[in-house]
Design an enzyme around this catalytic site. Structure first.
Site: not given
Length: 904
Positions: A84, A82, A7, A296, A80, A343, A298
């Site tokens: 998103e 997740d 990203e 990570y 990432d 996670h 989130r």
């Protein structure tokens, strides 16, 4: 050489360092596609097909990836780990396929890693997979729902509730929480109660504090001492008795550490300990993650990888010794229902690296890393061993009993490095009691000790006693009663529920199941950005707009702001990501009912909506009056009925139904008696008389003004003058009003041309004017610095200011000079130049101006970069770039005629 896409450029730089020259690592700069903000982006009639569009500022990033693929031919999506991140990878794959950069034989794979470390990245590269379409479909469902709610509900708000901005699916529910808490606070009525405390002294000279629990042989409940008189009697009863230690009970106990951080608990603790908002905490954590310092950030998981658990135990043993390491590792159960989105917890990537050893330069990152490090280490440490002590101190006749409580830490365990913050303070301090023996006497200590303690701390956070106490009798001041002995009666009041902080709001949303870890920060930020909520001293307070939006939605779209409905919808989205539910079925059920609710509001009139909101907000807008009269009766005309109204500017106010005959208004909210008393009435506020004329202040369309005399048939426009913004209209005196009405002030003829010079106060403040009259539209105006200068400025000063103003006009109309010329536009022609503007340097081509980002020095800007900035600006403003002019083909010259030959 494979192309790896992540990203952010910061993440790309770190990963490139680990992978080396065998890979090309590029950044997508977040999402590359989104739904265009127009009707039809989600086609509800055709299976909820979505129209995606590559953002203008993402086109160059997609092009860079496509260009790299043209050379290398293999794509690895490493966004990432997740929902998103999965969606970003899917969007990239779709966009690149659409532009034919990905062909049938192009290898495309997806890798995920929970931490940006060399071992995690290289291990992920060994275990590629395909894009997880179940996670993508969960994203598609969420994005479509948010679009359908926002794009269909917001126009209803704009039409029916002027001034409202927009409504979101989860943001509106979050706003409701804040508004309802504020309404609880407003209707709360405090109840008075008292407590009695004393300081006793042991035979060994040690003192301790105790609270009265029995009076007159009866156990005291919270409100039994309801007023000062009852407290005085209790103090007197205690002061006349002698006491002994009736019992001492010590109970051993343990206290276990909190689990490691997940997203919500990190946001809460960062708010409690550092005052960080959710957005700031997540932004700081993002930078720590991209630098490879933490896993990570989130996540709704609290479990820790086995190797990290062992590393934490080793670090504890090395730093604090074996006694701080429990016999077996601590295991924390993951709260996430959906294992695909759960996670590992948020933890340091290297448990041996504390804050000092990393030497993080940025203060916010250093504080947050230290918090994460200590919480992670503490979660694997031994429990704290405590000894809770309770002592009962009785009078000889057992009619009065005091209780002292405290605790002693036998072994600190995890408390050595970390104590979790609290949103509410404990009712009693956890004091350390001295040695107290059962059966021994307890006498009162010196009164000054207790007095000094409460003089500093106070009851209900106020000073208890203003003056030093006398050595005898009882002292009273409405807050406390002090005896000559160390006994104190303390006044308290029940407290309303506290306003939400960002930490407590996130905690509440998590409890209700509203939103998910990745959405908390944006939800809380959005309702503040829209002006629905303000943050004051870290507390969230609803604005008028927020109250109105909540009242409207709660009445006309009640189901969609219900906590249970929103939480159940979140669970359905989790089922989609787990592969247990079809996302189009979720959308279909939602849209069928929601579209019907939208249709039902089409015939609503604004007056009907406002009257309904009047009813809902009546306790807030029209509270009962002290004399029992109708709180909605207009206090000005005594006939009209008060009602809420809205202005197109977005503000709300209370007005009279007899408008325009009665122009009574007051600000939105409950009436303020002090403000009402000082407010300007519709028929003006009388200041007094001057030369036989009444001087009054009125509220006008453009602000308050002072007026001489009344409006009559003969005098339809009596002398008026606006009151300067710097003056409070309510405090303007008769003398000030008369001075204002003396304006404009004539200074005299200008010494050069004889034209009059005036001083006056205008829309933009005090000024001087050089013109035949003040009503003349031409002439020259020059600003004055202070209001008072209008009555004191002299001709010499005025002439100087006017000359300076004329000189400053000399540069008007001249074309600005570029600070740097970049050359001709490569496609459309025309010069591309850099100029220095009021708000910083910008690049200009034709009629398009584009700001140069702070990250680029104007001296380093290339022509290609400038063209990109111009294209982005043109896309945002809707201006179309003119196509390059085609050069006309060169005219062919006619062949030269040969001269005639031969005999003449």
């Amino acid at each position: 050489m494979p192309v790896v896409v992540v990203e952010s450029p910061a993440k790309a730089k770190t990963i490139n360092k680990y992978l080396g020259s065998d890979y090309t690592v590029l950044a997508s700069y977040g999402h590359v596609r989104d739904l265009p903000p127009k009707d039809g982006s989600v086609d509800t009639d055709n299976g909820f097909d979505m129209l995606w569009e590559v953002a203008s500022d993402s086109k160059k990033h997609v092009k860079a990836i496509a260009d790299a693929l043209a050379e290398d031919g293999e794509l690895i999506l490493a966004t990432d780990p997740d929902r998103e991140g999965e969606a970003i990878s899917w969007h990239l794959q779709e966009a690149l396929t659409k532009r034919k950069s990905i062909k049938k034989d192009t290898p495309v794979s997806r890798v995920v890693f929970n931490a940006i470390t060399k071992s995690a990245v290289t291990e992920a590269m060994k275990n590629p997979r395909q894009v997880d379409m179940e996670l993508v479909e969960a994203y598609l469902a969420r994005r479509a729902l948010d679009y359908l709610v926002g794009f269909n509900l917001s126009p209803v708000l704009w039409r029916k509730l002027p001034g409202a901005k927009s409504a979101g699916r989860v943001q509106s529910v979050c706003l409701r929480l804040i508004v309802e808490r504020e309404m609880e606070i407003e209707v709360f009525r405090p109840q008075e109660y008292w407590s009695v405390k004393a300081i006793f002294e042991t035979p060994r000279g040690q003192t301790f504090e105790a609270r009265m629990t029995v009076h007159g042989g009866k156990k005291l409940d919270r409100f039994d001492l309801g007023d000062e008189t009852a407290a005085e009697l209790a103090v007197t009863a205690a002061a006349s008795r002698s006491f002994h230690i009736a019992s001492v009970e010590a109970k051993p106990g343990t206290r276990n550490p909190a689990p490691p951080f997940m997203t919500s608990t990190l946001q809460q603790e960062a708010s409690r300990k550092f005052g960080m908002g959710a957005k700031q905490a997540m932004s700081t954590a993002q930078r720590l993650y991209e630098a490879g310092h933490i896993t990570y950030m989130r996540t709704d998981g609290i479990d820790m990888a086995p190797e990290a658990v062992h590393a934490a135990r080793d670090a504890i043993k090395d730093k604090y010794g074996p006694s701080y390491v429990p016999d077996s590792p601590r295991m924390y159960k993951n709260k996430a229902k959906n294992a695909q989105e759960a996670h590992e917890c948020i933890r340091p990537t290297d448990l041996a690296a504390d804050t000092e050893s990393l030497r993080i330069s940025e203060a916010d990152q250093r504080k947050l890393y230290d918090l994460i490090y200590k919480r992670t280490i503490a979660s694997q440490m031994s429990a704290a061993r405590l000894e809770r002590t309770t002592a009962e101190i009785e009078s000889e006749d057992k009619q009065v009993v005091f209780r002292a409580t405290g605790q002693r830490i036998a072994f600190d365990g995890f408390l050595k490095i970390y104590v979790e913050g609290r949103d509410d303070a404990p009712e009693e301090d956890d004091r350390i009691l001295p040695q107290i023996m059962q059966g021994e006497d307890a006498k009162f200590a010196a009164a000054s000790e207790l007095y000094d303690d409460y003089r500093k701390t106070g009851a209900d956070s106020e000073d208890v006693i203003d003056d030093a106490p006398a050595a005898s009798d009882l002292q009273k001041n409405g807050h406390a009663i002090l005896a000559s002995k160390a006994i104190l009666g303390l006044q308290h009041h029940t407290q309303p529920p506290p306003r939400y902080t960002e930490a407590t709001l996130v905690k509440k949303m998590e409890e209700l199941g509203i939103g998910r870890p990745s959405t908390y920060a944006s939800i809380v930020t959005t309702i503040q950005d829209r002006g629905y909520v303000i943050k004051d001293k870290n507390r969230l307070i609803p604005e008028d707009k927020g109250r109105l939006v909540t009242a409207f939605l709660s009445n006309y779209f009640k189901r969609y702001v219900e906590y249970d409905f929103t939480a159940s919808l979140e669970e359905e989205l989790d089922d989609v990501s787990a592969g247990e539910r079809d996302y189009k079925d979720v959308l279909d059920r939602f849209w069928r009912d929601f579209s019907a609710a939208i249709a039902e509001t089409s015939d609503l009139r604004i007056t009907e909506v406002l009257e309904k909101i009047n009813e809902v907000l009546e306790p807030h807008l029209f509270p009962p009056t002290p004399d029992g009269t109708d709180p909605r009766l207009c206090p000005n005309c005594g006939e009209g009925r008060l009602s809420m109204r809205t202005a197109r500017s977005g503000g709300a106010f209370i007005g009279c139904s007899n408008y325009p005959n009665c122009r009574y208004t007051r600000p939105f909210g409950p009436p303020d008696p002090e403000a009402e008393a000082s407010a300007i009435p519709p028929d003006g506020k009388l200041l007094g008389e001057d030369q036989g004329d009444e001087i009054r202040i009125f509220k006008g369309r453009f602000g308050p003004y002072v007026q001489r005399g009344e409006v009559t048939e003969e005098n339809k426009k009596p002398p008026r003058q606006s009151i300067p913004k710097e003056w409070e209209p309510e405090s303007v005196t008769l003398e000030q009003g008369v001075r204002l009405l003396s304006l404009p002030r004539l200074l005299g003829p200008h010494p050069e041309d004889g034209v009059e010079v005036w001083a006056n106060i205008g829309r933009y403040g005090p000024y001087i004017k050089h013109a035949i009259s003040t009503s003349e539209r031409g002439g020259t105006n020059a600003n004055l610095d202070e209001i008072e200068e209008v009555w004191t400025v002299g001709m010499n000063r005025a002439v100087q200011l006017l000359a300076e103003k004329v000189a400053s006009r000399g540069n008007r109309g001249k074309a600005a000079t570029p600070i740097r010329e970049l050359g001709e536009h490569p496609e459309a022609g025309g010069p591309v130049n850099i100029f220095d503007g009021k708000y910083g340097p910008y690049v200009k081509w034709e009629k398009i101006n584009a700001t140069i980002p702070d990250t680029i020095e104007p001296a380093d800007l290339t022509l290609a970069q400038a063209v990109d900035l111009i294209d982005e600006r043109a896309a945002k403003t809707g201006k179309k770039r003119k196509p390059a002019k085609k050069k006309a083909p060169a005219k062919r010259k006619a062949p030269a005629k040969k001269a005639a030959s031969g005999d003449s």
